[in-house]
Design a protein around this motif. Structure first.
Motif, PDB file in Angstrom:
ATOM      1  N   GLY A  99       0.855  -1.189   0.000  1.00 42.95           N
ATOM      2  CA  GLY A  99       0.000   0.000   0.000  1.00 42.95           C
ATOM      3  C   GLY A  99       0.889   1.236   0.000  1.00 42.95           C
ATOM      4  N   TYR A 100       0.379   2.356  -0.518  1.00 36.60           N
ATOM      5  CA  TYR A 100       1.222   3.557  -0.635  1.00 36.60           C
ATOM      6  C   TYR A 100       0.358   4.786  -0.823  1.00 36.60           C
ATOM      7  CZ  TYR A 100       0.208   1.727  -5.218  1.00 36.60           C
ATOM      8  OH  TYR A 100      -0.459   1.180  -6.274  1.00 36.60           O
ATOM      9  N   ALA A 101       0.878   5.920  -0.407  1.00 39.83           N
ATOM     10  CA  ALA A 101       0.204   7.205  -0.624  1.00 39.83           C
ATOM     11  C   ALA A 101       1.231   8.316  -0.508  1.00 39.83           C
ATOM     12  CB  ALA A 101      -0.886   7.411   0.423  1.00 39.83           C
ATOM     13  N   LYS A 109       5.851  13.538  -9.853  1.00 38.35           N
ATOM     14  CA  LYS A 109       7.291  13.839  -9.907  1.00 38.35           C
ATOM     15  C   LYS A 109       8.127  12.566  -9.873  1.00 38.35           C
ATOM     16  CE  LYS A 109       6.426  18.088  -7.243  1.00 38.35           C
ATOM     17  NZ  LYS A 109       6.426  19.031  -8.355  1.00 38.35           N
ATOM     18  N   GLY A 110       7.456  11.411  -9.948  1.00 40.43           N
ATOM     19  CA  GLY A 110       8.187  10.148  -9.955  1.00 40.43           C
ATOM     20  C   GLY A 110       8.584   9.661  -8.573  1.00 40.43           C
ATOM     21  N   TYR A 111       8.098  10.339  -7.514  1.00 45.35           N
ATOM     22  CA  TYR A 111       8.493   9.909  -6.161  1.00 45.35           C
ATOM     23  C   TYR A 111       7.901   8.540  -5.816  1.00 45.35           C
ATOM     24  CZ  TYR A 111      10.153  14.662  -5.039  1.00 45.35           C
ATOM     25  OH  TYR A 111      10.819  15.853  -5.011  1.00 45.35           O
ATOM     26  N   ALA A 112       6.641   8.293  -6.248  1.00 46.86           N
ATOM     27  CA  ALA A 112       6.031   6.994  -5.916  1.00 46.86           C
ATOM     28  C   ALA A 112       6.805   5.871  -6.607  1.00 46.86           C
ATOM     29  CB  ALA A 112       4.559   6.982  -6.330  1.00 46.86           C
ATOM     30  N   THR A 113       7.168   6.114  -7.845  1.00 45.37           N
ATOM     31  CA  THR A 113       7.946   5.122  -8.591  1.00 45.37           C
ATOM     32  C   THR A 113       9.248   4.816  -7.845  1.00 45.37           C
ATOM     33  OG1 THR A 113       7.005   5.888 -10.651  1.00 45.37           O
ATOM     34  CG2 THR A 113       9.121   4.756 -10.811  1.00 45.37           C
ATOM     35  N   GLU A 114       9.913   5.872  -7.408  1.00 44.89           N
ATOM     36  CA  GLU A 114      11.208   5.710  -6.717  1.00 44.89           C
ATOM     37  C   GLU A 114      11.031   4.967  -5.378  1.00 44.89           C
ATOM     38  OE1 GLU A 114      13.493   9.337  -7.344  1.00 44.89           O
ATOM     39  OE2 GLU A 114      14.571   8.965  -5.472  1.00 44.89           O
ATOM     40  N   ARG A 139     -10.561   3.125 -11.178  1.00 43.59           N
ATOM     41  CA  ARG A 139     -10.510   4.538 -11.608  1.00 43.59           C
ATOM     42  C   ARG A 139      -9.206   5.215 -11.209  1.00 43.59           C
ATOM     43  NH1 ARG A 139     -15.892   6.011  -8.434  1.00 43.59           N
ATOM     44  NH2 ARG A 139     -14.695   4.777  -6.953  1.00 43.59           N
ATOM     45  N   ASN A 140      -8.395   4.519 -10.406  1.00 43.61           N
ATOM     46  CA  ASN A 140      -7.188   5.145  -9.864  1.00 43.61           C
ATOM     47  C   ASN A 140      -6.028   4.988 -10.864  1.00 43.61           C
ATOM     48  OD1 ASN A 140      -5.214   6.224  -8.256  1.00 43.61           O
ATOM     49  ND2 ASN A 140      -5.730   5.010  -6.435  1.00 43.61           N
ATOM     50  N   ALA A 141      -6.073   5.830 -11.904  1.00 43.10           N
ATOM     51  CA  ALA A 141      -5.135   5.675 -13.028  1.00 43.10           C
ATOM     52  C   ALA A 141      -3.679   5.883 -12.608  1.00 43.10           C
ATOM     53  CB  ALA A 141      -5.516   6.645 -14.138  1.00 43.10           C
ATOM     54  N   GLU A 148       2.026  -0.772 -12.863  1.00 44.09           N
ATOM     55  CA  GLU A 148       2.419  -1.395 -14.134  1.00 44.09           C
ATOM     56  C   GLU A 148       3.870  -1.073 -14.461  1.00 44.09           C
ATOM     57  OE1 GLU A 148      -0.792  -0.592 -16.907  1.00 44.09           O
ATOM     58  OE2 GLU A 148      -2.197  -1.666 -15.591  1.00 44.09           O
ATOM     59  N   ARG A 149       4.323   0.122 -14.065  1.00 40.81           N
ATOM     60  CA  ARG A 149       5.743   0.433 -14.290  1.00 40.81           C
ATOM     61  C   ARG A 149       6.639  -0.471 -13.447  1.00 40.81           C
ATOM     62  NH1 ARG A 149       6.643   5.616 -12.903  1.00 40.81           N
ATOM     63  NH2 ARG A 149       5.225   6.271 -14.518  1.00 40.81           N
ATOM     64  N   MET A 150       6.149  -0.915 -12.298  1.00 37.68           N
ATOM     65  CA  MET A 150       6.939  -1.832 -11.447  1.00 37.68           C
ATOM     66  C   MET A 150       6.923  -3.257 -11.987  1.00 37.68           C
ATOM     67  SD  MET A 150       8.157  -0.106  -8.944  1.00 37.68           S
ATOM     68  CE  MET A 150       8.213   1.305  -9.989  1.00 37.68           C
TER      69      MET A 150
HETATM   70  C1  LIG Z   1      -0.751   6.622  -6.542  1.00 38.58           C
HETATM   71  C2  LIG Z   1       0.239   7.749  -6.234  1.00 38.58           C
HETATM   72  C3  LIG Z   1       1.109   7.334  -5.057  1.00 38.58           C
HETATM   73  C4  LIG Z   1       1.082   8.008  -7.464  1.00 38.58           C
HETATM   74  O1  LIG Z   1       1.977   9.055  -7.172  1.00 38.58           O
HETATM   75  P1  LIG Z   1       2.718   9.881  -8.314  1.00 38.58           P
HETATM   76  O2  LIG Z   1       3.569  10.875  -7.676  1.00 38.58           O
HETATM   77  O3  LIG Z   1       1.716  10.406  -9.275  1.00 38.58           O
HETATM   78  O4  LIG Z   1       3.562   8.755  -8.972  1.00 38.58           O
HETATM   79  P2  LIG Z   1       4.671   8.910 -10.061  1.00 38.58           P
HETATM   80  O5  LIG Z   1       4.956  10.351 -10.360  1.00 38.58           O
HETATM   81  O6  LIG Z   1       5.812   8.064  -9.624  1.00 38.58           O
HETATM   82  O7  LIG Z   1       4.027   8.210 -11.345  1.00 38.58           O
HETATM   83  C5  LIG Z   1       2.738   8.496 -11.675  1.00 38.58           C
HETATM   84  C6  LIG Z   1       2.425   7.911 -13.042  1.00 38.58           C
HETATM   85  O8  LIG Z   1       1.014   7.947 -13.177  1.00 38.58           O
HETATM   86  C7  LIG Z   1       0.654   8.834 -14.209  1.00 38.58           C
HETATM   87  N1  LIG Z   1      -0.511   9.563 -13.749  1.00 38.58           N
HETATM   88  C8  LIG Z   1      -0.570  10.441 -12.738  1.00 38.58           C
HETATM   89  N2  LIG Z   1      -1.844  10.884 -12.634  1.00 38.58           N
HETATM   90  C9  LIG Z   1      -2.565  10.255 -13.581  1.00 38.58           C
HETATM   91  C10 LIG Z   1      -3.925  10.301 -13.976  1.00 38.58           C
HETATM   92  N3  LIG Z   1      -4.826  11.049 -13.307  1.00 38.58           N
HETATM   93  N4  LIG Z   1      -4.305   9.544 -15.020  1.00 38.58           N
HETATM   94  C11 LIG Z   1      -3.435   8.755 -15.667  1.00 38.58           C
HETATM   95  N5  LIG Z   1      -2.133   8.657 -15.332  1.00 38.58           N
HETATM   96  C12 LIG Z   1      -1.711   9.417 -14.303  1.00 38.58           C
HETATM   97  C13 LIG Z   1       1.841   9.727 -14.390  1.00 38.58           C
HETATM   98  O9  LIG Z   1       1.864  10.280 -15.694  1.00 38.58           O
HETATM   99  C14 LIG Z   1       2.978   8.758 -14.149  1.00 38.58           C
HETATM  100  O10 LIG Z   1       3.194   7.901 -15.239  1.00 38.58           O
HETATM  101  P3  LIG Z   1       4.270   8.239 -16.378  1.00 38.58           P
HETATM  102  O11 LIG Z   1       5.566   8.537 -15.695  1.00 38.58           O
HETATM  103  O12 LIG Z   1       4.286   7.003 -17.203  1.00 38.58           O
HETATM  104  O13 LIG Z   1       3.746   9.444 -17.078  1.00 38.58           O
HETATM  105  C15 LIG Z   1      -0.494   9.054  -5.876  1.00 38.58           C
HETATM  106  O14 LIG Z   1      -1.353   9.392  -6.940  1.00 38.58           O
HETATM  107  C16 LIG Z   1      -1.279   8.949  -4.586  1.00 38.58           C
HETATM  108  O15 LIG Z   1      -0.738   9.084  -3.502  1.00 38.58           O
HETATM  109  N6  LIG Z   1      -2.604   8.755  -4.685  1.00 38.58           N
HETATM  110  C17 LIG Z   1      -3.445   8.700  -3.517  1.00 38.58           C
HETATM  111  C18 LIG Z   1      -3.244   7.443  -2.698  1.00 38.58           C
HETATM  112  C19 LIG Z   1      -3.521   6.223  -3.510  1.00 38.58           C
HETATM  113  O16 LIG Z   1      -4.450   6.208  -4.314  1.00 38.58           O
HETATM  114  N7  LIG Z   1      -2.720   5.188  -3.266  1.00 38.58           N
HETATM  115  C20 LIG Z   1      -2.861   3.914  -3.925  1.00 38.58           C
HETATM  116  C21 LIG Z   1      -4.002   3.205  -3.361  1.00 38.58           C
HETATM  117  S1  LIG Z   1      -3.772   1.482  -3.513  1.00 38.58           S
END
Ligand SMILES: CC(C)(COP(=O)(O)OP(=O)(O)OC[C@H]1O[C@@H](n2cnc3c(N)ncnc32)[C@H](O)[C@@H]1OP(=O)(O)O)[C@@H](O)C(=O)NCCC(=O)NCCS
Length: 185
Positions: A99-101, A109-114, A139-141, A148-150
């Motif tokens: 799980g992550y947020a 900014k790519g922090y979640a990926t990192e 719906r949580n794109a 999917e990147r992982m």
């Molecule tokens: C899920 C989450 C951690 C992602 O964080 P993030 O900072 O956007 O992650 P990253 O920057 O590492 O990567 C995001 C990727 O999603 C894509 N993305 C971001 N918002 C998007 C959207 N609304 N629709 C489609 N793609 C989206 C980005 O383009 C990126 O992909 P890319 O590098 O191929 O372009 C963040 O959105 C979050 O905290 N959400 C709320 C908590 C949550 O839903 N957690 C998961 C529940 S299981």
């Protein structure tokens, strides 16, 4: 009983580390934001006591080694920007869930990926996991993109599994195997 310690991991821009009570204000800011809990079956936190309770639960998990709960700290500012957790371990099957947020100010900014890369690498190589599972709202794109990147693969679909802010919500099940992880590396 198996024990899953939460160590300190460093990446280019982040420090993943155990939570401590002084993180309560930053942690509250993350989960008080309706955007962050948009797809969660829980309401936004309304007081810092929610964060204190979550940190107390994390401290218990550190003591008994039952879960890995990282705070995600930005290396340049020291702000606690989010969390990533490995939980629901099944030692016999070398499997758990993730799980992550992140605070919405830091999205895109790519922090979640990192952060996930570091946590998963720790899980597969240090904890010797064979499989990690994730369960997300279809719906949580942004979340799907990170998984999917992982290398996670879509494995299933469960309709109306959750009630999210009063609305029935479906689940997409994702799985990542150690063999996919090693092939990706
Ligand atoms: C899920 C989450 C951690 C992602 O964080 P993030 O900072 O956007 O992650 P990253 O920057 O590492 O990567 C995001 C990727 O999603 C894509 N993305 C971001 N918002 C998007 C959207 N609304 N629709 C489609 N793609 C989206 C980005 O383009 C990126 O992909 P890319 O590098 O191929 O372009 C963040 O959105 C979050 O905290 N959400 C709320 C908590 C949550 O839903 N957690 C998961 C529940 S299981």
């Amino acid at each position: 009983m198996s024990s899953y310690p939460t160590p300190i991991l460093t990446t280019d821009r982040l420090t993943l580390r155990p939570l401590t009570m002084p993180d309560a204000a930053d942690l509250f800011a993350v989960f008080a934001d309706p955007l962050v809990v948009r797809y969660w079956s829980a309401e936004p936190w309304t007081s810092v006591s929610f964060a204190e309770t979550a940190i107390r639960q994390a401290l218990d998990a550190y003591r008994d080694g039952s879960e890995v709960r990282f705070g995600i700290e930005l290396a340049d500012t020291g702000v606690l920007a989010g969390t990533v957790n490995l939980h629901h371990f099944f030692p016999q099957n070398r499997r758990c869930e993730i799980g992550y947020a992140l605070a919405s100010a830091y999205w895109g900014k790519g922090y979640a990926t990192e952060a996930l890369e570091a946590a998963l690498d720790y899980g597969f190589h240090e904890l010797r996991l064979n499989r990690v599972e994730a369960d997300i709202d279809p719906r949580n794109a942004a979340s799907a993109a990170v998984l999917e990147r992982m290398g996670f693969r879509k494995e299933g679909y469960m309709p109306e599994r959750w009630i999210v802010h009063g609305e029935m919500a479906d689940t997409v099940n994702y799985g990542l195997l150690r063999s996919y992880w090693d092939a990706r590396a």
